[in-house]
Design an enzyme around this catalytic site. Structure first.
Site, PDB file in Angstrom:
ATOM      1  N   ASP A   1      -0.350  -4.727   3.284  1.00  0.00           N
ATOM      2  CA  ASP A   1      -0.569  -3.753   3.950  1.00  0.00           C
ATOM      3  C   ASP A   1       0.177  -3.809   5.293  1.00  0.00           C
ATOM      4  OD1 ASP A   1      -2.092  -1.823   5.137  1.00  0.00           O
ATOM      5  OD2 ASP A   1      -3.908  -2.547   4.258  1.00  0.00           O
TER       6      ASP A   1
ATOM      7  N   THR B   1      -5.813   1.669  10.120  1.00  0.00           N
ATOM      8  CA  THR B   1      -4.736   3.336  10.286  1.00  0.00           C
ATOM      9  C   THR B   1      -5.470   4.051  11.350  1.00  0.00           C
ATOM     10  OG1 THR B   1      -3.088   3.117   8.255  1.00  0.00           O
ATOM     11  CG2 THR B   1      -2.962   4.905   9.207  1.00  0.00           C
TER      12      THR B   1
ATOM     13  N   GLU C   1       0.953  -1.077  -0.074  1.00  0.00           N
ATOM     14  CA  GLU C   1       0.060  -0.187  -0.097  1.00  0.00           C
ATOM     15  C   GLU C   1       0.578   0.968   0.024  1.00  0.00           C
ATOM     16  OE1 GLU C   1      -2.864   0.444   3.247  1.00  0.00           O
ATOM     17  OE2 GLU C   1      -3.346   2.232   2.266  1.00  0.00           O
TER      18      GLU C   1
ATOM     19  N   ASP D   1      -6.227  -4.722   0.995  1.00  0.00           N
ATOM     20  CA  ASP D   1      -6.374  -5.563   1.697  1.00  0.00           C
ATOM     21  C   ASP D   1      -7.314  -6.644   1.622  1.00  0.00           C
ATOM     22  OD1 ASP D   1      -7.200  -2.137   2.785  1.00  0.00           O
ATOM     23  OD2 ASP D   1      -8.193  -1.803   0.985  1.00  0.00           O
TER      24      ASP D   1
ATOM     25  N   ILE E   1      -0.630  -1.887   7.768  1.00  0.00           N
ATOM     26  CA  ILE E   1      -0.936  -2.222   8.617  1.00  0.00           C
ATOM     27  C   ILE E   1      -3.063  -1.812   7.986  1.00  0.00           C
ATOM     28  CG2 ILE E   1      -2.383  -0.860  10.951  1.00  0.00           C
ATOM     29  CD1 ILE E   1       0.730   0.668  11.726  1.00  0.00           C
ATOM     30  N   ASP E   2      -3.608  -2.675   8.110  1.00  0.00           N
ATOM     31  CA  ASP E   2      -5.037  -2.333   7.805  1.00  0.00           C
ATOM     32  C   ASP E   2      -5.385  -1.930   9.456  1.00  0.00           C
ATOM     33  OD1 ASP E   2      -6.658  -3.004   6.051  1.00  0.00           O
ATOM     34  OD2 ASP E   2      -7.380  -4.246   7.065  1.00  0.00           O
TER      35      ASP E   2
HETATM   36  P1  2AM Z   1      -6.041   1.571   5.410  1.00  0.00           P
HETATM   37  O1  2AM Z   1      -6.451   1.467   7.227  1.00  0.00           O
HETATM   38  O2  2AM Z   1      -5.021  -0.416   5.136  1.00  0.00           O
HETATM   39  O3  2AM Z   1      -6.265   2.249   5.343  1.00  0.00           O
HETATM   40  C1  2AM Z   1     -11.993   0.840   7.094  1.00  0.00           C
HETATM   41  O4  2AM Z   1     -10.821   2.542   7.015  1.00  0.00           O
HETATM   42  C2  2AM Z   1     -11.288  -0.218   5.949  1.00  0.00           C
HETATM   43  O5  2AM Z   1     -11.527   0.476   5.037  1.00  0.00           O
HETATM   44  C3  2AM Z   1      -9.700   0.152   5.885  1.00  0.00           C
HETATM   45  O6  2AM Z   1      -9.606  -1.831   5.999  1.00  0.00           O
HETATM   46  C4  2AM Z   1      -8.713   0.943   5.476  1.00  0.00           C
HETATM   47  O7  2AM Z   1      -7.955   0.228   4.908  1.00  0.00           O
HETATM   48  C5  2AM Z   1      -9.696   0.577   4.191  1.00  0.00           C
HETATM   49  N1  2AM Z   1      -9.477   1.633   2.870  1.00  0.00           N
HETATM   50  C6  2AM Z   1      -8.320   2.537   3.181  1.00  0.00           C
HETATM   51  N2  2AM Z   1      -9.170   3.248   2.022  1.00  0.00           N
HETATM   52  C7  2AM Z   1     -10.344   2.736   1.549  1.00  0.00           C
HETATM   53  C8  2AM Z   1     -11.119   2.955   0.408  1.00  0.00           C
HETATM   54  N3  2AM Z   1     -10.711   4.226  -0.453  1.00  0.00           N
HETATM   55  N4  2AM Z   1     -12.385   2.827   0.154  1.00  0.00           N
HETATM   56  C9  2AM Z   1     -12.588   1.587   0.628  1.00  0.00           C
HETATM   57  N5  2AM Z   1     -12.075   1.286   2.146  1.00  0.00           N
HETATM   58  C10 2AM Z   1     -10.316   2.088   2.082  1.00  0.00           C
HETATM   59 CA    CA Z   2      -5.581  -1.076   4.197  1.00  0.00          CA
HETATM   60 CA    CA Z   3      -2.955   0.392   5.397  1.00  0.00          CA
HETATM   61 CA    CA Z   4      -4.130   3.457   4.141  1.00  0.00          CA
END
Ligand code: 2AM
Ligand code: CA
Ligand code: CA
Ligand code: CA
Length: 283
Positions: A94, A99, A74, A228, A96-97
């Site tokens: 990823d 964040t 990512e 993800d 940290i999923d």
């Molecule tokens: P992330 O934390 O790695 O950015 C809830 O926010 C979930 O949606 C998390 O798993 C997050 O991943 C992810 N997410 C991030 N950007 C997104 C996007 N544009 N559309 C949908 N989900 C997203």
């Molecule tokens: Ca993610």
């Molecule tokens: Ca992430």
């Molecule tokens: Ca992110």
């Protein structure tokens, strides 16, 4: 189960060691929050120095062990760049999923490392370093939580199910009010269909893991990326779950959306009730 590559077990073992080390990094940062928070595209799109450090550590470690492997991570994919997905062994990462959870100190986050070979999902490691729950799977070899087998529920109907469908807040910003209407209407339809409950954990990987271990019965989301979904997808499939495009057609790892469920019957019932987006995500 046959391996697609003679060194596949080694690939998995090396990745697992690195994920455990990464987990210590994330746990330390979670307990002593000095991490700098940076805003990417908007106030709902965050990255911290921990996300970046963990991704670098995983990619450095794996590329040192396996110089010919490819990576889709990512925080390494720069905005809008086309992702190159090849037949080579490819680590989909990823760091940290969840964040936003991490920044707000909500302990539902996951380090996700998935492996594809010849574009097929082969291994998945999903680790919550805060709760120390480690989910692992290799294709054809079962899914495990801290070494114990896990399995999806047997639920076949909405009215005995707990469902998960996030509001896709990122997409609301990217696509305007139309998106919010669709997300709300889909959740509303599920409630009208008599769902037992709705939950969403702020991490796509944890949402999929909740289905994998039978806590939640199905999860639908638009806007996700390969990082993800790759690692938790292997866990979900090995736990007996099913994965489709929300429309009910075949799942595509690069397709930016997912409907996963305990059973095909439940997935199809949910799919039939959704308003399907004409989905062209911007980011
Ligand atoms: P992330 O934390 O790695 O950015 C809830 O926010 C979930 O949606 C998390 O798993 C997050 O991943 C992810 N997410 C991030 N950007 C997104 C996007 N544009 N559309 C949908 N989900 C997203
Ligand atoms: Ca993610
Ligand atoms: Ca992430
Ligand atoms: Ca992110």
């Amino acid at each position: 189960a046959e391996f697609l590559h003679p060194d596949e077990q080694k690939f998995f073992d090396v990745a697992l060691g690195l994920v455990q080390t990464a987990g210590r990094l994330v746990r330390d940062a979670f307990d002593t929050p000095t991490s700098v928070v940076m805003i990417k595209s908007s106030s709902t799109d965050l990255v911290t120095e921990t996300d970046q450090a963990v991704e670098k550590m995983l990619i450095d470690g794996l590329s040192k062990a396996f110089p010919d492997h490819k990576f889709i991570g990512e925080e390494s994919v720069s905005g809008g760049a086309k992702i190159e997905f090849t037949d080579a062994p490819t680590w989909i990462i990823d760091p940290i999923d969840g964040t936003t959870n991490f920044v707000h100190r909500i302990p539902m986050i996951a380090i996700c490392v998935g492996l594809t070979i010849k574009k097929q999902l082969r291994a998945g490691i999903v680790f919550n370093p805060i709760t120390r729950e480690l989910y692992t799977a290799q294709t054809g070899r079962g899914a495990f939580k801290n070494g114990f087998p896990i399995h999806v529920s047997n639920n076949k109907t909405i009215n005995t199910s707990v469902l998960c469908a996030s509001m896709g807040i990122h997409n609301v910003k990217a696509m305007g009010g139309k998106w919010l209407e669709m997300a709300q209407s889909n959740i509303r339809k599920q409630i009208e269909a008599g769902v037992r409950g709705h939950r969403s954990f702020g991490s796509a990987a944890i949402n999929m893991i909740m289905v994998s271990q039978g806590c939640v019965d199905a999860y639908v989301e638009y806007g996700l990326h390969a990082w993800d979904m790759a690692a938790p997808a292997v866990v979900l499939l090995e736990a007996g779950g099913v994965m489709f495009d929300p429309s009910g057609s075949d799942f595509n790892l690069m397709g930016r959306k997912i409907l996963c469920a305990a059973t095909k019957e439940l997935a199809m019932e949910i799919s039939s009730k959704l308003t399907h987006a004409d989905f062209e995500p911007e980011a």
